[in-house]
Enzyme design. Structure first.
Site, PDB file in Angstrom:
ATOM      1  N   GLU A 158       9.451  -4.375   9.843  1.00 48.18           N
ATOM      2  CA  GLU A 158       9.735  -2.696   9.402  1.00 48.18           C
ATOM      3  C   GLU A 158      10.519  -2.119  10.697  1.00 48.18           C
ATOM      4  O   GLU A 158       9.869  -1.918  11.887  1.00 48.18           O
ATOM      5  CB  GLU A 158       8.642  -2.172   8.898  1.00 48.18           C
ATOM      6  CG  GLU A 158       9.116  -0.733   8.410  1.00 48.18           C
ATOM      7  CD  GLU A 158       7.803  -0.152   7.472  1.00 48.18           C
ATOM      8  OE1 GLU A 158       6.918  -0.988   6.987  1.00 48.18           O
ATOM      9  OE2 GLU A 158       8.104   0.792   7.227  1.00 48.18           O
ATOM     10  N   GLU A 215      -1.079  -5.385   8.434  1.00 50.54           N
ATOM     11  CA  GLU A 215      -0.206  -4.984   9.393  1.00 50.54           C
ATOM     12  C   GLU A 215      -0.739  -5.257  11.002  1.00 50.54           C
ATOM     13  O   GLU A 215      -2.101  -5.135  10.841  1.00 50.54           O
ATOM     14  CB  GLU A 215      -0.135  -3.400   9.371  1.00 50.54           C
ATOM     15  CG  GLU A 215       0.759  -3.003   8.139  1.00 50.54           C
ATOM     16  CD  GLU A 215       0.736  -1.397   8.133  1.00 50.54           C
ATOM     17  OE1 GLU A 215       0.343  -0.771   8.871  1.00 50.54           O
ATOM     18  OE2 GLU A 215       1.208  -1.044   6.789  1.00 50.54           O
ATOM     19  N   ASP A 232      -1.345  -6.328  -0.551  1.00 46.27           N
ATOM     20  CA  ASP A 232      -1.405  -5.635   0.852  1.00 46.27           C
ATOM     21  C   ASP A 232      -2.667  -5.198   1.215  1.00 46.27           C
ATOM     22  O   ASP A 232      -3.331  -4.249   0.395  1.00 46.27           O
ATOM     23  CB  ASP A 232      -0.257  -4.465   0.754  1.00 46.27           C
ATOM     24  CG  ASP A 232       0.373  -3.896   2.077  1.00 46.27           C
ATOM     25  OD1 ASP A 232       0.119  -4.774   2.982  1.00 46.27           O
ATOM     26  OD2 ASP A 232       1.163  -3.309   2.074  1.00 46.27           O
ATOM     27  N   ASP A 258       0.792  -1.140   0.023  1.00 51.43           N
ATOM     28  CA  ASP A 258       0.109   0.087  -0.094  1.00 51.43           C
ATOM     29  C   ASP A 258       0.960   1.215  -0.135  1.00 51.43           C
ATOM     30  O   ASP A 258       0.420   2.367  -0.097  1.00 51.43           O
ATOM     31  CB  ASP A 258      -0.966  -0.237   1.202  1.00 51.43           C
ATOM     32  CG  ASP A 258      -0.202   0.038   2.505  1.00 51.43           C
ATOM     33  OD1 ASP A 258       0.901  -0.219   2.497  1.00 51.43           O
ATOM     34  OD2 ASP A 258      -1.020   0.255   3.491  1.00 51.43           O
ATOM     35  N   SER A 259       2.236   1.025   0.062  1.00 54.69           N
ATOM     36  CA  SER A 259       3.171   1.974  -0.322  1.00 54.69           C
ATOM     37  C   SER A 259       2.769   2.688  -1.568  1.00 54.69           C
ATOM     38  O   SER A 259       3.361   3.888  -1.948  1.00 54.69           O
ATOM     39  CB  SER A 259       4.579   1.787  -0.141  1.00 54.69           C
ATOM     40  OG  SER A 259       4.902   0.567  -0.960  1.00 54.69           O
ATOM     41  N   LYS A 279      -1.283  -9.537   2.746  1.00 55.86           N
ATOM     42  CA  LYS A 279      -0.284  -8.938   3.799  1.00 55.86           C
ATOM     43  C   LYS A 279      -1.180  -8.180   4.801  1.00 55.86           C
ATOM     44  O   LYS A 279      -1.974  -7.313   4.322  1.00 55.86           O
ATOM     45  CB  LYS A 279       0.763  -8.432   3.601  1.00 55.86           C
ATOM     46  CG  LYS A 279       1.646  -7.636   4.608  1.00 55.86           C
ATOM     47  CD  LYS A 279       3.046  -7.244   4.138  1.00 55.86           C
ATOM     48  CE  LYS A 279       3.312  -5.784   3.937  1.00 55.86           C
ATOM     49  NZ  LYS A 279       2.356  -4.708   4.571  1.00 55.86           N
TER      50      LYS A 279
HETATM   51  O1  KIV Z   1       3.531  -1.038   1.409  1.00 52.74           O
HETATM   52  C1  KIV Z   1       4.648  -1.507   1.525  1.00 52.74           C
HETATM   53  O2  KIV Z   1       5.510  -1.638   0.671  1.00 52.74           O
HETATM   54  C2  KIV Z   1       5.072  -2.158   2.686  1.00 52.74           C
HETATM   55  C3  KIV Z   1       6.722  -2.838   2.703  1.00 52.74           C
HETATM   56  C4  KIV Z   1       7.348  -1.506   3.074  1.00 52.74           C
HETATM   57  C5  KIV Z   1       6.880  -3.657   3.539  1.00 52.74           C
HETATM   58  O3  KIV Z   1       4.264  -2.687   3.720  1.00 52.74           O
END
Ligand code: KIV
Length: 277
Positions: free
Chosen positions: A185, A118, A86, A47-48, A116
């Site tokens: 992280e 968090e 994500d 989600d970056s 994924k």
């Molecule tokens: O969103 C993302 O790119 C991430 C990575 C930094 C692990 O969660």
């Protein structure tokens, strides 16, 4: 030679035989192709995306639809990499049913292999429920950008004994809930090593030291295409921004001066045909 599709078992085997796991983010077809061709084990459609591609000031505003749209482009390109989607903020916290439904969209609509999410111990029931529904889950502890405000900003986590112990418990809980892998992280390298040795599942570090079972970086940090800020853990392997900027300036200049397009970029027509018009 064609690479085989990377499986969860292959990642687990890598941990057990001490071979490092590679993960790279990608958000679109061309970058995912390059990552896949580079022989990476996994692609994370992080989600970056919100910050490095969509121009948001954090990952918080990213929506499910935005994630699905980008995941679809990535899975079209990824032939061998295991693709992890994500889950964005509030797509898995509201209720277990909603979390399963949204995780399902990553797999059914976007054809991702896994998701994924968090969070620490409090997220273990959600991880368990998604895994029970048949969707592999990768955890993410330490600095969790979606809830960075709760952590008082983007800072290293687990620096004192108490918070380090809490992260060790969180890692165990996420593993026990059935996660197949854990991203860590921005934590001290000693803690990254300790958790990696304690867990049976592979750990992937981003600012968590070299003892993790694998490493992940954000594609745009690695190739120098995100200039807003660079975290300490991000290594830039090539700086593409000045090259792209120079190419754009050159194009503008050549168009303005009439130097582009040249004859090699132009289609010809017989003069007698042109004369008939
Ligand atoms: O969103 C993302 O790119 C991430 C990575 C930094 C692990 O969660």
């Amino acid at each position: 030679m064609e690479r085989k599709k990377v499986t969860l078992a292959a990642l687990q085997q890598k941990k057990e035989s001490g071979r490092k796991i590679t993960m790279m983010t990608a958000y679109d077809y061309p970058s995912a192709r390059l990552v896949d061709e580079a022989g990476m084990d996994t692609i994370l459609v992080g989600d970056s995306l919100g910050m490095v591609v969509l121009g948001y000031d954090s990952t918080v505003p990213v929506t499910m639809d935005e994630m699905i749209h980008h995941c679809k482009a990535v899975t079209r390109a990824a032939k061998s990499c295991l693709v992890i989607g994500d889950m964005p903020f509030l797509s898995y916290q509201v209720s277990i049913d909603k979390a399963i439904e949204n995780a399902g969209r990553f797999v059914k609509e976007a054809r991702c292999d896994a998701v994924k999410l968090e969070g620490g111990s409090e997220m273990a029931p959600v991880v368990r429920a998604i895994v029970r529904a048949g969707i592999p889950v990768c955890g993410h502890i330490g600095l969790t950008p979606q809830t960075a405000t709760m952590l008082s900003g983007f800072r290293v986590q687990g620096k004192d004994a108490e918070s380090a112990n809490k992260l060790v418990v969180a890692a165990r809980d996420i593993e026990e809930a059935g996660a197949f892998m854990l991203v860590m992280e921005c934590i001290p390298d000693l803690l990254g090593g300790r958790i990696t040795r304690e867990l049976k599942i592979p750990t992937i570090g981003i600012g968590a030291g070299k003892e993790c079972d694998g490493q992940v970086l954000v594609y745009h940090d690695l190739v120098g295409l995100f200039e807003r800020f660079t975290p300490k853990f991000a290594k830039q392997y090539v700086n593409l921004s000045p090259l792209v900027r120079e190419a754009l300036l050159q194009f503008r200049k050549e168009v303005e001066e009439g130097a582009f397009p040249g004859s090699e970029h132009t289609f010809a027509m017989k003069p007698e045909e042109a004369g008939k018009g």
